[in-house]
Design an enzyme around this catalytic site. Sequence first.
Site, PDB file in Angstrom:
ATOM      1  N   GLU A  85      24.786  38.863  21.965  1.00 42.92           N
ATOM      2  CA  GLU A  85      25.921  38.792  22.581  1.00 42.92           C
ATOM      3  C   GLU A  85      26.276  40.100  23.053  1.00 42.92           C
ATOM      4  O   GLU A  85      27.381  40.792  22.758  1.00 42.92           O
ATOM      5  CB  GLU A  85      26.894  38.490  21.432  1.00 42.92           C
ATOM      6  CG  GLU A  85      26.643  36.909  21.083  1.00 42.92           C
ATOM      7  CD  GLU A  85      27.810  36.165  20.462  1.00 42.92           C
ATOM      8  OE1 GLU A  85      28.066  35.116  20.333  1.00 42.92           O
ATOM      9  OE2 GLU A  85      28.351  36.802  19.553  1.00 42.92           O
ATOM     10  N   GLU A  89      23.483  29.604  20.897  1.00 39.14           N
ATOM     11  CA  GLU A  89      24.545  29.431  19.712  1.00 39.14           C
ATOM     12  C   GLU A  89      25.564  28.573  20.147  1.00 39.14           C
ATOM     13  O   GLU A  89      26.333  28.532  21.106  1.00 39.14           O
ATOM     14  CB  GLU A  89      25.282  30.651  19.645  1.00 39.14           C
ATOM     15  CG  GLU A  89      24.475  31.639  18.821  1.00 39.14           C
ATOM     16  CD  GLU A  89      25.202  32.987  18.431  1.00 39.14           C
ATOM     17  OE1 GLU A  89      26.463  32.912  17.933  1.00 39.14           O
ATOM     18  OE2 GLU A  89      24.789  34.194  17.965  1.00 39.14           O
TER      19      GLU A  89
END
Length: 366
Positions: A161, A263
Site C-alpha cells: 500500500e 486485498e
Amino acid sequence: MKRVLTTLLLLAALLIVQQPAHAGGRLQIRGADISSLAKSEAFGGVYRDARGRRGDALRIMERAGLNYMRLKVWVNPADGYNTKERVLAVARRVKAQGMKLLIDFHYSDTWADPGKQFKPAAWAALPFEQLRQAVYDHTYDVLSALRRQGTTADMVQVGNEINGGLLWPDGSNANWPNTAALLNAGYDAVKRVSRSTKVVLHLANGGDNGLYRWWFDNAGAHGIRYDVIGLSYYGYWHGTLEAFQANINDVATRYGKPVVVVETAYPFTTADDDGWENIITSGEPFPGYPATPEGQSAMLTRVADIVRAVPDGLGLGLFTWEATWTGVKGNGWDPADPTTGNGWENQALFDYDDRALPAMRVLGHL
C-alpha cells in the site's frame, strides 16, 4: 427444419441470458492472505471445513477451490512472526497443496500502509545508498531461501500500500527519484532470483482513479519497473463499486498491465469473538450488502465479477485479506503487545465455530 433451427437459437439465447455474472470462466487467482495463520495455530487456533471436520486450514481452502496464498514479510517484528523463517515454513505447506504463492514485502518491522511506512529499526540510520542496498539484500535473501527449498514465489509485492512511497522519509513520494531507486532495487532482487516471478506494485484506495493515474504516471516518468498493478478495495472505505470498476478498467488499459486485487474482505457478522472491538461493526457497511454470510459471499462475487470484466483479459483475480485471522487469544494486531485482539475476525473465511464459511467455496469457484 427452419422452425427447429429457430427454436434452438432461441433456447441458446435464453441460456446465455440466464448464465450467472461470473460464467465467463474461473479467475486465474482465487486467493487469500493467510499471514496470521502460523501465529494463530501456535496459540491454539483450530480450523474446520464446512461440515465441521477439523483439518489443515490450507487443505480446507484448497479443497474449496482457492489456488493462491499471500504471505507478508516483516524484517524484525517484536513477536517473531511474519519473518523469513516463518514465511519459509508456511510456504512449504502452501506449495505442498499445489497452490501458488504471493510474497508481500512491507520493508518494516510492523504494518506498512498509506498512513505509515516506518523503516525497520536496523535500517533507521542507514545513508540512502545503504538503505537501497538493504532493500535489495533483504528481498534477495528471503526469495532465494524460498527458491532453495523448492517454493519459489510466483508473485512478489515490492512494498505494501505504497500510496505515499515507502521507507519514510527517504522513499517518500516527495522525492520520486528515491522512491524509484528503492522500488527498482526490490525489482532487481526479485528478477535475480527468478525471472518468471511477477513484481506487483500495490496501492490502496482502489476506487480513487486520480490517485492511481498520478502514481503510475510518475512511476513511468521515473523508470519504475513492475509487471502487475495491485489494488486494495474495501467497499466500506474505498468508494463505490462503480468507482472501483472505472478505476481498475482505466489503469489496466492505460498502463497495459495485468491487475489484481491483493486485498479485499467483507464481514459475515457484527458479533465480536475475542473481546476486542471489530473494525467494521455496521450491520450493512456497504449499501445492499448486509454483514451476513450471504452478504459476504455476494460482495466477494461482485468484486470478482468486476475484475473478470477488465478489458483485454487483464483482470487476474483477487485475494481476501487475512482469511485465517480468527479470534484466537494472543494473536492480536500489535506484534509488540500480546494483549491486543485483532478486530478482523468477523471478516475471516472461518466463522466463530471455526467452520469454513460459504464465501470460501464461492471464492474458490469464481
